[in-house]
Enzyme design. Structure first.
Site: not given
Ligand code: GDG
Length: 462
Positions: A157, A365
Site C-alpha cells: 500500500h 504517498d
Molecule cells: C495507506 C497509504 C494508500 C483520515 N482522517 C480521518 C479519516 N481519514 C481517512 C481518509 C481516508 C483514509 O483515512 C486515509 O487513506 P490515505 O490513502 O489517504 O492514507 P493512509 O492512511 O496513509 O493509507 C496510502 C492507502 O494506504 C490505501 O492503499 O492510499 O498511500 O499510505 O479514507 O478519509 N477518516 C475519519 N476521520 C478522520 O479524521 N473517519
C-alpha cells in the site's frame, strides 16, 4: 470457487464503518466473496511470550475473523521499531528518520513466522491468499517454508523506493528476496513497479519473463500496478446522509462569506503538513485579497503517537498554525482551523463538499484516497478544485488535478491561488475527467483486477 484469505496487520469488522482507507477497502473486498481475514488483534499481552500469541475467532456475516494477540516485546519490535520505525520511513524516502539500530528486525521476522504457522493451520488446499502491506513482506516465504503451496499475492500500500534508497536497509537482500515467494506482487503505481524492476535486474540479476514476470532464486513473481480506488457509490450515498448534510449546512452557514480549503489525513510526516501550512501562509502573504476569506480546515487525526518522530511533528504543527493565526487572524476570522482529532467518517463527505479547494500535498504517498474522496464528494455543477502533490501515487491517475511540488512553497501558494480563482467551466471539465477515472478504477475494480491476475499467475515452473 476458491475461498479468499486476506492477511493484514490490522483487521476490521467489515460490518462496521471503519476509519482508515485500507480497512475500508479490504472489508468491502471480503464482504463480496466471503472468506477468512487474519491479522493482529490490536491487543498486547503484557506478560506474553515472544513468538507466541492467543488466537481469537469471530464470525462477522460471511467473513471469519481470526486475530492473534502480540506479546509486548513482539509488538514493540515488529510493529513500532521495524514496521513503523524503519520500513515506513525508508519506503517514504526518509532515511533520516529511520532508526536502523533499533534491532526490531528479529521481532519482525519472529512475528511473521508465528503468523505463518498459525495461518497454515487454518488453510484449505485451494484457498487464495492475499497478503497486505509492509508489516508482512516475508509472510509468503515463511508460509512456503512451512509447506504451503497455495497461490499467494501481496499488495504494497505504500511506495517502493528506488534501489539505492532500498539498499540503505541493512536487510534489503533478505526482504526483497522474500517477495519472490509470492506469485503476484501488486504496487500502487507504475513508478513503484519500475523501482521493483530496476532492483530485481540490478541487485538480484533477476531475468524478465513475459510481460510482468521476474525470475530469480528458482521462482517467478509477477509484478504489476493496481492503483487502489474508493467505493465511489458508497461515498456519494454518505453525502446524502444526515451527518454529511448537517456538516455541509453548518459550514455553509459559518463560512457564508468565506472560501474554505480542506486537508484531511492521519498526522504523519509523509503527508507534508508543515509544508502545506507554509504554502498557505505564503498565499496569505502574497495575495492579500484572501484576507478575511480563505480559511483552511486541517484535520490531522492522531496516529502512532508513541513513535518519536510523530510527537515532534505534532509540536511543529501546533506552533505553525498558531503563528499563521497570530500573523494574519482578525477578530472575526482565523485563517487556520487545525484539528488534531478524528472526525466521524460519515461527516467527511459534507466537509469535502463545502470546501472550494482540497489540499492533498504529501511528500510521498503510495496512493492517497483522500484525493479520490474529495472528487467523489463534489457537486458536478459547481465542483471544487483538487490541489495534488505530484509525489502521491494518485497523481499518475489524476493529471487533471492541479499538480504541485509540495517542497516548492512559492509555486504551491501560486497554485492554490489559481485553484481559488479557477473559472467554473474549467472546474467542471477537470472534475468530470477525474470523476470518470475514479469511477472506472474504483475499489471493486482494484479487488477484481488483483484477484483475477493472481488466479492467472502461471504455475511456477522455474
Ligand atoms: C495507506 C497509504 C494508500 C483520515 N482522517 C480521518 C479519516 N481519514 C481517512 C481518509 C481516508 C483514509 O483515512 C486515509 O487513506 P490515505 O490513502 O489517504 O492514507 P493512509 O492512511 O496513509 O493509507 C496510502 C492507502 O494506504 C490505501 O492503499 O492510499 O498511500 O499510505 O479514507 O478519509 N477518516 C475519519 N476521520 C478522520 O479524521 N473517519
Amino acid at each position: 470457487m476458491s475461498r479468499l484469505v486476506v492477511v493484514s496487520n490490522r483487521i476490521a469488522d467489515p460490518r462496521k464503518t471503519a476509519a482508515g482507507g485500507l480497512a475500508v477497502a479490504l472489508g468491502q473486498a471480503l464482504e463480496a466473496s466471503g472468506g477468512l481475514w487474519f491479522g493482529w488483534s490490536g491487543q498486547i499481552a503484557e506478560n506474553g511470550t515472544p513468538g507466541e500469541g492467543d488466537m481469537n475467532r469471530q464470525q462477522a456475516g460471511k467473513v471469519q475473523l481470526v486475530t492473534v494477540d502480540l506479546s509486548r516485546e513482539d509488538h514493540d519490535s515488529y510493529y513500532l521499531n521495524y514496521s513503523n520505525g524503519v520500513l515506513w520511513p525508508v519506503f517514504h524516502y526518509r532515511l533520516d528518520l529511520a532508526d536502523f539500530d533499533s534491532g526490531g528486525v528479529a521481532g519482525y521476522r519472529r512475528v511473521n513466522q508465528m503468523f505463518a504457522h498459525k495461518l497454515k493451520s487454518l488453510l484449505k488446499p485451494d484457498d487464495i491468499i492475499w497478503v497486505h502491506d509492509y508489516h508482512l513482506i516475508p509472510l509468503a516465504a515463511e508460509l512456503r517454508a512451512a509447506g504451503c503451496q497455495q497461490r499467494i499475492g501481496f499488495f504494497l500500500h505504500i511506495p517502493l523506493p528506488p534501489p539505492l534508497i532500498l539498499a540503505a536497509l541493512p536487510e534489503h537482500d533478505w526482504l526483497m528476496r522474500s517477495l519472490f515467494a509470492y506469485d503476484l506482487v501488486g504496487f500502487q503505481s507504475e513508478t513503484d513497479v519500475a523501482h521493483f524492476a530496476r532492483y530485481a535486474a540490478t541487485e538480484m540479476q533477476a531475468k524478465p519473463v513475459g510481460e510482468h514476470g521476474w525470475q530469480a532464486f528458482g521462482s517467478t513473481v509477477q509484478a504489476r500496478a493496481f492503483p487502489i480506488g474508493i467505493d465511489v457509490d458508497e461515498f456519494q450515498s454518505m453525502l446524502k446522509g444526515k451527518e454529511a448534510v448537517d456538516m455541509q449546512a453548518q459550514l455553509k452557514r459559518e463560512y457564508v462569506r468565506r472560501r474554505l480549503l480542506v486537508g484531511v489525513e492521519r498526522l504523519d510526516y509523509s503527508k507534508g503538513l508543515p509544508q502545506r501550512l507554509k504554502a498557505f501562509r505564503q498565499l496569505l502573504r502574497n495575495y492579500p485579497e484572501n484576507h478575511g476569506s480563505a480559511t483552511l480546515i486541517q484535520i490531522a487525526s492522531p496516529s502512532r503517537e508513541s513513535v518519536d518522530a510523530y510527537a515532534a511533528l505534532r509540536a511543529e504543527l501546533d506552533s505553525l498554525s498558531g503563528a499563521i493565526n497570530s500573523e494574519h487572524g482578525e477578530m472575526d476570522w482565523m485563517p487556520v482551523r487545525y484539528i488534531h482529532r478524528n472526525v466521524a467518517r460519515k461527516r467527511l463527505p459534507g466537509l469535502f463538499r463545502a470546501a472550494s479547494v482540497a489540499l492533498v500535498t504529501p511528500l510521498r504517498d503510495g496512493m492517497n484516497l483522500v484525493a479520490k474522496e474529495y472528487v467523489a464528494s463534489q457537486n458536478p455543477d459547481d465542483p471544487g478544485v483538487l490541489v495534488l502533490s505530484r509525489f502521491a501515487g494518485a497523481a499518475e491517475q489524476m493529471p487533471e488535478a492541479l499538480l504541485v511540488n509540495p517542497f516548492d512553497t512559492a509555486r504551491t501558494a501560486e497554485t492554490i491561488q489559481r485553484a481559488l480563482q479557477m473559472p467554473l467551466p474549467e472546474r467542471q471539465q477537470r472534475h468530470q475527467a477525474l470523476l470518470a477515472r475514479i469511477r472506472t478504477h474504483d475499489v471493486h475494480w482494484w479487488r477484481e483486477a488483483f484477484l483475477a491476475a493472481l488466479k492467472q499467475t502461471p504455475e511456477d515452473t522455474a
